[in-house]
Design an enzyme around this catalytic site. Structure first.
Site, mmCIF file in Angstrom:
data_model
loop_
_atom_site.group_PDB
_atom_site.id
_atom_site.type_symbol
_atom_site.label_atom_id
_atom_site.label_comp_id
_atom_site.label_asym_id
_atom_site.label_seq_id
_atom_site.Cartn_x
_atom_site.Cartn_y
_atom_site.Cartn_z
ATOM 1 N N HIS A 93 1.690 11.511 10.150
ATOM 2 C CA HIS A 93 0.656 12.239 10.890
ATOM 3 C C HIS A 93 0.714 11.736 12.327
ATOM 4 O O HIS A 93 0.448 10.547 12.559
ATOM 5 C CB HIS A 93 -0.725 11.965 10.307
ATOM 6 N N GLU A 139 -2.856 11.488 -4.250
ATOM 7 C CA GLU A 139 -3.051 10.236 -3.491
ATOM 8 C C GLU A 139 -4.295 9.568 -4.081
ATOM 9 O O GLU A 139 -4.206 8.497 -4.674
ATOM 10 C CB GLU A 139 -3.237 10.540 -1.997
ATOM 11 N N HIS A 148 6.747 12.123 6.145
ATOM 12 C CA HIS A 148 5.289 12.073 5.990
ATOM 13 C C HIS A 148 4.723 11.184 7.090
ATOM 14 O O HIS A 148 4.577 9.976 6.922
ATOM 15 C CB HIS A 148 4.948 11.543 4.585
#
Ligand code: ADE
Ligand code: ZN
Length: 343
Positions: free
Chosen positions: A20, A205, A18
């Site tokens: 970005h 989230e 995970h």
């Protein structure tokens, strides 16, 4: 924390699931690229950029994240960005990354999908050749935009599939979660599934447990990104444990975006101890105060994680990856030897 435990964490082999890539843009590189490309930033210095990183929630972060990404214009920019991330990952003993990228953040500014792919892929291929660093790419749709936009993004990327077949194997969903539920993207995920892509989505989230159910049942994802709000739904917790559905948890991100007030309150350890397949990841390390080792060390300290639990977290990362069973076994053997080794 003892230096021995810190060293144990620093040298632990890891996978990052995970991350970005746009969130690994450090203020120094942001500044340098702004100068190289003649882009005006609303900051006078690197220090001013860092000082602005005070977030109250996901949206307050996303506003700065998209503004910062405006300095990324050329293939070389994406190459430099990705190479800088790889350098951190190598230091942190990351063996494998499944890197998220957001084409819509760039196409909206006139940067082509081809440019984004080319720069990231060249850096990842160089990292493989020079360091044996393993990676794959997950194209994420921005959920605050329409499904039409996502469908358009997928069709404009598909002609590149063969050229990047060694790297691009996944589709994901990110950006503002609340009010943008998974079902909004049912058709584009169905299409991606039919095309044979591996599927992931951010869920739970800031959004409610219902969004995790939706990501599983409607989008049919194979991993949940974050998923920390699952704890509010006992039946969902049982389902996640039973199916060993991986959660890519990002502790420092959750702290910086006020998902938790203090890392000692984070449910990472509770979920791990309840038998869920939890992994540790950095999300947007340039914005949230650290890469993989920083996330592992801060979590171990705040939650009193044992060595066995730290090894389990690393193991979960390899097992939950989209690598081949043979490749996973190589990493798991290395991890087992490391965990058993003399210290
Ligand atoms: N894009 C980058 N980081 C993100 C996060 N933590 N949640 C949703 N979208 C994101
Ligand atoms: Zn994320």
């Amino acid at each position: 924390m003892s230096t021995a435990l810190q060293d144990f964490i620093k040298n632990l082999p890891k996978a990052e699931l995970h991350l970005h890539i746009e969130g690994s843009l450090e203020p120094e590189l942001m500044f340098a690229l702004a100068q190289r490309n003649g882009v005006k930033l609303p900051y006078a210095s690197v220090e001013e950029i860092r000082a602005a990183y005070n977030f109250s929630d996901l949206q307050s972060f996303l506003d700065l994240y998209y503004a910062g990404a405006a300095v990324l214009l050329t293939e070389q920019d994406f190459y430099d960005l990705t190479t800088a991330y790889v350098q951190h990952a190598l230091v942190d003993q990351v063996r494998h990354v499944e890197l998220f990228f957001d084409p819509q953040t760039h196409t909206a500014r006139g940067v082509s999908t081809e440019t984004v792919f080319a720069g990231i892929a060249r850096a990842l291929r160089d990292a493989k050749r020079e360091h044996g660093f393993s990676s794959s790419m997950i194209l994420c749709f921005l959920r605050h935009l329409s499904e039409e936009d996502a469908l358009q993004t997928l069709s404009s990327a598909l002609p590149l599939r063969e050229q990047y077949a060694d790297l691009w194997n996944g589709i994901g969903l990110d950006s503002a979660e609340v009010d943008n539920p998974p079902e909004k993207f049912a058709r584009v995920f169905a299409q991606a599934r039919e095309l044979g892509f591996r599927l992931v989505a951010h869920a739970g989230e800031e959004g409610p447990p219902a969004y995790i159910h939706g990501a599983l049942d409607i989008l049919q994802v194979e991993r949940i990104d974050h998923g920390v709000r699952a704890e509010e739904d006992a039946a969902l917790m049982q389902r996640l444990a039973k199916t060993q559905m991986p959660l890519t948890v990002c502790p420092l991100s959750n702290l910086k975006l006020c998902v938790v007030d203090d890392l000692s309150e984070h449910n990472l350890a509770r979920m791990l101890r309840a038998g869920l397949c939890v992994t540790i990841n950095s999300d947007d390390p340039a914005y949230f105060g650290g890469y993989m080792n920083a996330n592992f060390i801060a979590s171990a300290e705040a939650l009193d994680l044992s060595r066995a639990e730290l090894v389990q977290l690393a193991k979960n990362g390899f097992c939950a990856s989209f690598a081949t069973p043979e490749q996973k076994q190589i990493w798991l053997d290395e991890l087992e030897a490391y965990a058993a080794g003399p210290r």
